[in-house]
Scaffold this motif. Structure first.
Motif, PDB file in Angstrom:
ATOM      1  N   SER A 186       0.839  -1.204   0.000  1.00  0.00           N
ATOM      2  CA  SER A 186       0.000   0.000   0.000  1.00  0.00           C
ATOM      3  C   SER A 186       0.875   1.256   0.000  1.00  0.00           C
ATOM      4  CB  SER A 186      -0.914   0.006   1.236  1.00  0.00           C
ATOM      5  OG  SER A 186      -0.145   0.093   2.423  1.00  0.00           O
ATOM      6  N   LEU A 187       2.150   1.092   0.422  1.00  0.00           N
ATOM      7  CA  LEU A 187       3.086   2.209   0.421  1.00  0.00           C
ATOM      8  C   LEU A 187       3.769   2.380  -0.940  1.00  0.00           C
ATOM      9  CD1 LEU A 187       4.740   1.560   3.897  1.00  0.00           C
ATOM     10  CD2 LEU A 187       3.024   3.289   3.337  1.00  0.00           C
ATOM     11  N   ILE A 188       3.784   1.299  -1.725  1.00  0.00           N
ATOM     12  CA  ILE A 188       4.411   1.360  -3.059  1.00  0.00           C
ATOM     13  C   ILE A 188       3.427   0.742  -4.066  1.00  0.00           C
ATOM     14  CG2 ILE A 188       6.835   1.433  -2.371  1.00  0.00           C
ATOM     15  CD1 ILE A 188       6.919  -1.588  -2.515  1.00  0.00           C
ATOM     16  N   PRO A 189       2.270   1.368  -4.271  1.00  0.00           N
ATOM     17  CA  PRO A 189       1.195   0.762  -5.059  1.00  0.00           C
ATOM     18  C   PRO A 189       1.567   0.476  -6.508  1.00  0.00           C
ATOM     19  CG  PRO A 189       0.733   3.073  -4.628  1.00  0.00           C
ATOM     20  CD  PRO A 189       1.913   2.716  -3.776  1.00  0.00           C
ATOM     21  N   HIS A 190       2.379   1.336  -7.126  1.00  0.00           N
ATOM     22  CA  HIS A 190       2.720   1.101  -8.525  1.00  0.00           C
ATOM     23  C   HIS A 190       3.563  -0.167  -8.676  1.00  0.00           C
ATOM     24  CE1 HIS A 190       1.582   5.380  -8.658  1.00  0.00           C
ATOM     25  NE2 HIS A 190       1.204   5.101  -9.904  1.00  0.00           N
ATOM     26  N   TYR A 191       4.553  -0.333  -7.797  1.00  0.00           N
ATOM     27  CA  TYR A 191       5.384  -1.539  -7.860  1.00  0.00           C
ATOM     28  C   TYR A 191       4.566  -2.772  -7.488  1.00  0.00           C
ATOM     29  CZ  TYR A 191       9.129  -4.863  -6.948  1.00  0.00           C
ATOM     30  OH  TYR A 191       9.942  -5.964  -6.961  1.00  0.00           O
ATOM     31  N   GLY A 192       3.660  -2.594  -6.500  1.00  0.00           N
ATOM     32  CA  GLY A 192       2.803  -3.709  -6.109  1.00  0.00           C
ATOM     33  C   GLY A 192       1.912  -4.160  -7.251  1.00  0.00           C
ATOM     34  N   ALA A 193       1.357  -3.181  -8.015  1.00  0.00           N
ATOM     35  CA  ALA A 193       0.496  -3.533  -9.140  1.00  0.00           C
ATOM     36  C   ALA A 193       1.295  -4.214 -10.245  1.00  0.00           C
ATOM     37  CB  ALA A 193      -0.201  -2.293  -9.674  1.00  0.00           C
ATOM     38  N   LEU A 194       2.527  -3.714 -10.496  1.00  0.00           N
ATOM     39  CA  LEU A 194       3.357  -4.331 -11.524  1.00  0.00           C
ATOM     40  C   LEU A 194       3.753  -5.764 -11.145  1.00  0.00           C
ATOM     41  CD1 LEU A 194       5.692  -1.333 -12.415  1.00  0.00           C
ATOM     42  CD2 LEU A 194       4.090  -2.463 -13.963  1.00  0.00           C
ATOM     43  N   LEU A 630      15.941  -4.879 -19.804  1.00  0.00           N
ATOM     44  CA  LEU A 630      16.005  -4.729 -18.345  1.00  0.00           C
ATOM     45  C   LEU A 630      14.660  -4.991 -17.689  1.00  0.00           C
ATOM     46  CD1 LEU A 630      18.314  -1.583 -17.908  1.00  0.00           C
ATOM     47  CD2 LEU A 630      18.893  -4.006 -17.582  1.00  0.00           C
ATOM     48  N   MET A 631      13.566  -5.005 -18.470  1.00  0.00           N
ATOM     49  CA  MET A 631      12.251  -5.333 -17.904  1.00  0.00           C
ATOM     50  C   MET A 631      12.242  -6.730 -17.301  1.00  0.00           C
ATOM     51  SD  MET A 631       9.869  -3.015 -17.947  1.00  0.00           S
ATOM     52  CE  MET A 631       8.423  -4.048 -17.781  1.00  0.00           C
ATOM     53  N   ASN A 632      13.170  -7.575 -17.747  1.00  0.00           N
ATOM     54  CA  ASN A 632      13.224  -8.943 -17.237  1.00  0.00           C
ATOM     55  C   ASN A 632      13.962  -9.046 -15.911  1.00  0.00           C
ATOM     56  OD1 ASN A 632      13.509  -9.156 -20.510  1.00  0.00           O
ATOM     57  ND2 ASN A 632      12.195 -10.776 -19.702  1.00  0.00           N
ATOM     58  N   PHE A 633      14.550  -7.941 -15.438  1.00  0.00           N
ATOM     59  CA  PHE A 633      15.381  -7.966 -14.233  1.00  0.00           C
ATOM     60  C   PHE A 633      14.861  -6.936 -13.237  1.00  0.00           C
ATOM     61  CE2 PHE A 633      17.831  -9.352 -17.820  1.00  0.00           C
ATOM     62  CZ  PHE A 633      18.577 -10.434 -17.361  1.00  0.00           C
ATOM     63  N   ASN A 634      14.557  -7.389 -12.027  1.00  0.00           N
ATOM     64  CA  ASN A 634      14.076  -6.485 -10.990  1.00  0.00           C
ATOM     65  C   ASN A 634      14.903  -6.654  -9.720  1.00  0.00           C
ATOM     66  OD1 ASN A 634      11.837  -4.978 -12.089  1.00  0.00           O
ATOM     67  ND2 ASN A 634      10.761  -6.945 -12.237  1.00  0.00           N
ATOM     68  N   GLY A 635      15.511  -5.586  -9.300  1.00  0.00           N
ATOM     69  CA  GLY A 635      16.333  -5.588  -8.096  1.00  0.00           C
ATOM     70  C   GLY A 635      16.808  -4.184  -7.840  1.00  0.00           C
ATOM     71  N   THR A 671      12.547  -0.218  -0.515  1.00  0.00           N
ATOM     72  CA  THR A 671      11.799  -1.410  -0.109  1.00  0.00           C
ATOM     73  C   THR A 671      12.324  -2.654  -0.821  1.00  0.00           C
ATOM     74  OG1 THR A 671       9.812  -0.086   0.282  1.00  0.00           O
ATOM     75  CG2 THR A 671       9.520  -2.458  -0.019  1.00  0.00           C
ATOM     76  N   VAL A 672      12.592  -2.553  -2.122  1.00  0.00           N
ATOM     77  CA  VAL A 672      13.150  -3.694  -2.872  1.00  0.00           C
ATOM     78  C   VAL A 672      14.507  -4.082  -2.292  1.00  0.00           C
ATOM     79  CG1 VAL A 672      14.069  -4.416  -5.110  1.00  0.00           C
ATOM     80  CG2 VAL A 672      11.882  -3.199  -4.992  1.00  0.00           C
ATOM     81  N   GLY A 673      15.336  -3.075  -1.970  1.00  0.00           N
ATOM     82  CA  GLY A 673      16.627  -3.370  -1.368  1.00  0.00           C
ATOM     83  C   GLY A 673      16.486  -4.075  -0.039  1.00  0.00           C
ATOM     84  N   GLN A 674      15.535  -3.612   0.771  1.00  0.00           N
ATOM     85  CA  GLN A 674      15.316  -4.236   2.068  1.00  0.00           C
ATOM     86  C   GLN A 674      14.905  -5.710   1.932  1.00  0.00           C
ATOM     87  OE1 GLN A 674      11.784  -3.149   4.522  1.00  0.00           O
ATOM     88  NE2 GLN A 674      13.302  -2.391   5.998  1.00  0.00           N
ATOM     89  N   ARG A 675      14.115  -6.008   0.884  1.00  0.00           N
ATOM     90  CA  ARG A 675      13.623  -7.375   0.680  1.00  0.00           C
ATOM     91  C   ARG A 675      14.654  -8.278   0.012  1.00  0.00           C
ATOM     92  NH1 ARG A 675       7.959  -8.255  -1.872  1.00  0.00           N
ATOM     93  NH2 ARG A 675       8.561 -10.313  -1.141  1.00  0.00           N
ATOM     94  N   GLN A 676      15.480  -7.710  -0.885  1.00  0.00           N
ATOM     95  CA  GLN A 676      16.324  -8.551  -1.718  1.00  0.00           C
ATOM     96  C   GLN A 676      17.798  -8.531  -1.328  1.00  0.00           C
ATOM     97  OE1 GLN A 676      13.378  -8.059  -5.616  1.00  0.00           O
ATOM     98  NE2 GLN A 676      15.553  -8.150  -5.945  1.00  0.00           N
ATOM     99  N   ASN A 677      18.163  -7.672  -0.379  1.00  0.00           N
ATOM    100  CA  ASN A 677      19.516  -7.725   0.167  1.00  0.00           C
ATOM    101  C   ASN A 677      19.544  -8.712   1.330  1.00  0.00           C
ATOM    102  OD1 ASN A 677      20.077  -5.728  -1.659  1.00  0.00           O
ATOM    103  ND2 ASN A 677      20.214  -4.069  -0.134  1.00  0.00           N
ATOM    104  N   SER A 678      20.689  -9.362   1.537  1.00  0.00           N
ATOM    105  CA  SER A 678      20.804 -10.336   2.622  1.00  0.00           C
ATOM    106  C   SER A 678      20.884  -9.620   3.968  1.00  0.00           C
ATOM    107  CB  SER A 678      22.049 -11.196   2.427  1.00  0.00           C
ATOM    108  OG  SER A 678      23.222 -10.415   2.603  1.00  0.00           O
ATOM    109  N   PRO A 679      20.582 -10.320   5.042  1.00  0.00           N
ATOM    110  CA  PRO A 679      20.664  -9.682   6.375  1.00  0.00           C
ATOM    111  C   PRO A 679      22.060  -9.150   6.686  1.00  0.00           C
ATOM    112  CG  PRO A 679      19.478 -11.767   6.493  1.00  0.00           C
ATOM    113  CD  PRO A 679      20.060 -11.684   5.120  1.00  0.00           C
ATOM    114  N   TYR A 680      23.082  -9.784   6.098  1.00  0.00           N
ATOM    115  CA  TYR A 680      24.456  -9.337   6.357  1.00  0.00           C
ATOM    116  C   TYR A 680      24.858  -8.194   5.424  1.00  0.00           C
ATOM    117  CZ  TYR A 680      24.166 -14.089   8.169  1.00  0.00           C
ATOM    118  OH  TYR A 680      23.756 -15.217   8.807  1.00  0.00           O
ATOM    119  N   ASN A 681      23.993  -7.874   4.465  1.00  0.00           N
ATOM    120  CA  ASN A 681      24.223  -6.793   3.504  1.00  0.00           C
ATOM    121  C   ASN A 681      25.452  -7.042   2.625  1.00  0.00           C
ATOM    122  OD1 ASN A 681      22.771  -4.509   2.680  1.00  0.00           O
ATOM    123  ND2 ASN A 681      24.389  -3.135   3.424  1.00  0.00           N
TER     124      ASN A 681
END
Length: 939
Positions: A186-194, A630-635, A671-681
């Protein structure tokens, strides 16, 4: 001039000689040879049948009792065995997929119990509000309905997890639900919809990742699917799919396939058996042996399924093998037994003779098939090892059951099954021209003569007969006693010296010769053994050559379409999901950049330089058409087709992920970084969604090329200390199948070597296994080539039948599974024909006569056996999975080819061409007999 003997006296004497022959001839001790016997000759002297038949007779009720214990035991174990099958894959140790899995689990602290996502597809069906509103429009009623359903689903999932944790007395099991309606999106609706919605926003999906014990996994998935079906709003179509649901639905399809075999395939096979044996009542025998074999094999496979991974297709394959081989073995045994009885033998010596000769044949066949299937143990996957184990257990069960339960049933039932009345004989199609007529014909002796014999064969006279016979020289161990002396009232016991052995055999008659002369087997055999035979063989090979050429193009596709039932809930949802979101979305890759070994942080320019190097190359449409942009890659490097610089990323991290950051784009990147980066960064990954199905040929080609590129960049030093791996997608299955096919040549070599050695041992010959390996090789290449033409070149599309439609690919499993069965079945018929030919040759027949009589004696039985086998495995062509259709096609074509071309045409020609070298280096008696001379000695 001697007076003409009385007809009844002649018949009486002949009957007495015959009975004496059956009771004593097989038990005579061999004359002591002048030289030490060879190992092969000593093995031939082992007469297990003479011990086993009396045991089966004496303890017949105990034998029946032991086997019938498996009925209730198997009824409990067989369903549990089926329930414990699945088709999930584990990456081979040390493979790229295994390394990637370990990297992901270690860097992201993900439990290895995490299961693939359950995908819930939500499609709007009610457009009463108009098409201008959609599922992500907060002001619409359909939005509220869809969100309320998703919230209830999340609550239900958590309830299930709480129950599992409570039962397991732990709190480590979990489920993560991802959807557009999460607070995060709900905070990133455009990315959520995509991410979660189609372009028109009228369809959404919910992804449920979970970590739980294997024992609860399937129940968890089924509970969610059932809940969705029960609680779906009227305005929305809800479907569930995922790999675990694939497993459940495939197992259900397997059960349906087995029921189809029970109701259609089995009756057709039994009807064929009844016709060839000429005795309808005897159909009950294979029914009992089939049921017993199925339950025995299920009982033994249940513990295997608890300790090893067993694929859902294994029970179907075991069922087909059990039906086919049990009926085949019953056919070989019962035809031999009814022949013995038709010529006047008592039951016990007739059973003993059946076990000695037909029993030897099925032991040779069964042991060879088991060895072929145990070749599956050379494969690295438990999934395939257990296919081999299951098939071996099924065949071993058929073998042991038919060699013990069948004789015991014969001793218990006696004449009620084996010697039907005249009326029953007609019911059994016991008429001229029927294959069973020869075995069921009654001895043409008058009732008065029979009475004389009965009165004269008192206990005292019987002892004298046996004593007299026992003083005769021993019979050759290669002699076939299936058709004893009494072919008619003029039959007599004839003895002929061959080395140190004397033979007691049946005298041929004009009637027998004429029967053989009129048979199709004699006519075809005579033609094939003539000078025209080699031209027939050459013509066959020329016709088959184009088909054989295509076997090298045999595919090994991983596509889900080939493995799933053609119509099931998870398959329908899978197809709809692929149509709405793209086939690549179903199997997303994670392109992981791991700097943990060098302790390099993600938030560094080095990391972005490495990502730029790799992703720019992978998104080149000329080099990688399956990921053309690049549409095939999300990060954190690229998002929704837009490249993100190191500076932009650091600004987004500084802005934050929640409402404190007013910029939605920066909020989304953070938000994507928070989800896709490892806990150790020290690691991050980019999701890769291909434009094609990851499991298709194009998808696996992309994976192979991408790995090659990464290896190339690493060798060039362009990864700067990062380890780059591709995780998930089709990587695990691809590496597993690749590992299997790397082992396939070794398995083929070992199997053919074992076949060569076994045939060489059974026939004491070097030439016989060469012929077998050649004909089996021709059958294999023809079947594999024809399958390529049907499934990859659309040869049978004009039939408009989905079982043989142009799928464009052949699933990876059928070529592997079919190999062993085709080899085993081909050898089965080869042994059956060759053993009869060799028996006649050992009796002094010339080479051509031995071949002609072998064809005449076995032609109908091999044809019946092949027909039964074709029906049994042909039933798989009607199965609900295309994988089983393809597997059934391989075996069906192989059986038809082997039955009507190889054994009936090619083998006789090859035997005719090899002549006296057919059995080299075995020592054979002189050629003293011909089939068409009335006073010649015949089997």
């Amino acid at each position: 001039m001697s007076p003409k003997p009385n007809e009844d006296d002649t018949a009486s004497e002949t009957l007495m000689q015959t009975q004496s022959y059956y009771n004593a001839a097989d038990g005579l001790a061999a004359n002591e040879a002048a030289t030490e016997p060879s190992f092969y000759e000593r093995m031939q002297e082992v007469q297990v049948a003479k011990v086993w038949a009396p045991i089966c007779n004496k303890y017949k009720w105990a034998v029946l009792g032991i086997w019938f214990v498996f009925w209730p035991l198997g009824a409990v174990c067989m369903p549990k065995f089926i329930d414990n099958t699945d088709s999930t894959f584990e990456a081979p140790s040390g493979s790229p997929a295994d390394i990637a899995e370990d990297t992901y689990h270690e860097q992201y602290n993900i439990t290895e119990d995490t299961q693939p996502e359950i995908l819930i597809l939500m499609e709007r069906t009610d457009f009463s509000e108009g098409e201008d509103v959609n599922l992500v429009d907060p002001g619409s009623e359909i939005f509220n309905i869809s969100r309320a359903f998703t919230d209830d689903l999340v609550a239900y999932v958590q309830t299930l997890i709480d129950e599992i944790n409570e039962d397991e007395k732990t709190d480590e099991y979990f489920a993560n639900v991802g959807s557009y309606y999460n607070d995060l999106y709900s905070l990133i609706p455009h990315y959520g919809a995509l991410t979660y919605a189609t372009e028109d926003k009228q369809t959404l999906y919910v992804g449920i990742a979970n970590g739980m014990p294997d024992g609860d996994r399937e129940d968890f998935n089924e509970d969610i699917r059932d809940w969705c079906e029960d609680n779906a709003p009227d305005q929305i179509k809800v479907q569930a799919t995922g790999t675990t649901l694939f497993t459940i639905d495939t197992r259900s399809g397997t059960v349906s396939d087995m029921e189809m075999m029970d109701t259609i395939v089995l009756p057709l096979s039994l009807a064929t058996l009844g016709y060839i044996v000429g005795n309808v009542a005897l159909i009950l025998v294979p029914i009992i042996t089939i049921i017993t074999s199925i339950l025995v094999s299920g009982t033994f496979m249940y513990p295997v399924a608890l300790t090893m991974q067993v694929t859902q297709f294994t029970p179907s394959i075991m069922m087909s093998l059990t039906i086919a081989m049990s009926i085949d073995y019953s056919l070989f045994l019962l035809t031999r037994l009814t022949e013995n009885l038709a010529f006047g033998a008592d039951l016990e010596p007739a059973v003993e003779n059946m076990l000695e000769h037909a029993g030897h044949t099925i032991v040779a066949s069964g042991s060879t098939l088991i060895c072929c299937f145990l070749g599956f143990l050379f494969f690295p996957l438990d999934l395939l090892k257990t296919v081999g184990i299951g098939a071996s257990v099924a065949i071993a069960s058929c073998l042991v059951v038919n060699l013990s339960l069948l004789p015991a049933l014969m001793f218990v039932t006696g004449d009620r099954f084996l010697k039907p009345s005249e009326r029953m004989a007609k019911l059994c199609c016991n008429e001229p021209g029927n294959p069973g007529r020869y075995r069921m014909r009654v001895t043409p002796v008058s009732e008065e003569a029979a009475a004389v014999v009965e009165s004269e064969t008192s206990a005292e006279n019987a002892k004298a007969v046996i004593s007299e016979t026992a003083t005769e020289p021993a019979l050759s161990e290669t002699q076939d006693l299936a058709e004893p002396l009494l072919a008619n009232a003029n039959a007599e016991l004839v003895k002929e010296e061959e080395g140190d052995l004397l033979r007691a055999v049946e005298a041929d008659t004009e009637e027998d010769i004429e029967d053989m002369r009129q048979s199709v087997w004699y006519k075809s055999g005579s033609y094939l053994l003539s000078p025209k035979g080699p031209y027939v063989l050459l013509g066959l090979l020329i016709v088959m050559a184009p088909f054989c050429y295509y076997w090298v193009e045999t595919g090994n596709s991983l596509s889900f379409d080939l493995f799933l039932p053609k119509s099931c809930d998870s398959r329908d949802a899978y197809d709809d999901f692929g149509a709405d979101f793209g086939l690549g979305t179903l199997s997303t890759y994670k392109l992981i950049f791991d700097g943990g070994d060098e302790n390099i942080q993600v938030e560094s320019e080095t990391c972005f330089e490495v990502m730029d190097t790799v992703i720019q190359r992978l998104s080149d449409p000329d080099e990688f058409p399956a990921s053309p942009s690049l549409m095939n890659f999300n990060g954190i490097y690229s998002l929704n087709g837009t490249q993100i610089s190191y500076e932009e990323y650091m600004d987004a991290v500084a802005c934050g992920t929640y409402t404190s950051c007013d910029n939605e784009k920066q909020r989304t990147i953070a938000t994507v970084g928070q989800r896709q980066n490892s806990p150790y960064n020290t690691s991050t990954y980019s999701s890769v969604i291909l434009d094609v199905d990851a499991y298709s040929a194009d998808g696996t080609e992309w994976l192979s090329d991408a790995r090659d590129l990464i290896d190339e960049l690493e060798k060039e030093g362009k990864l700067q200390g990062y380890s780059v791996v591709l995780q998930a997608g089709a990587s695990v299955m691809y590496d597993a199948v690749d590992d299997v096919y790397d082992s396939f040549p070794l398995m083929i070599g070992i199997t053919l070597a074992v076949v060569f050695l076994l045939v060489a041992f059974f026939f004491n010959s070097f030439m016989a296994p060469l012929r077998s390996v050649f004909t089996i090789g021709v059958t294999l290449m023809f079947c594999y080539g024809l399958a390529v033409l049907v499934y990859q070149y659309a040869w049978l599309d004009w039939l408009a039948w989905d079982s043989v439609e142009d799928s464009g690919e052949i699933a990876w499993m059928p070529p592997l599974m079919a190999f062993s069965i085709i080899v085993g079945l081909g050898l089965d018929y080869d042994i059956f024909l060759a053993s009869r030919v060799l028996e006649f040759r050992m009796m002094g027949y010339d080479e051509n006569s031995a071949v002609l009589k072998g064809l005449y004696k076995t032609g109908g039985i091999i044809t019946a056996a092949g027909t039964i086998m074709a029906i049994a495995f042909g039933g798989l062509i009607f199965a609900s999975e295309l994988l089983l259709n393809q597997f059934g096609f391989y075996i069906f074509v192989a059986v038809i080819m082997d039955t009507f071309v190889v054994r009936t045409i090619m083998v006789p020609i090859l035997m005719g061409l090899s002549g006296k070298y057919t059995w080299w280096p075995a020592k054979l008696p002189a050629e003293t007999r011909s089939w068409d001379t009335p006073d010649s000695l015949v089997q």
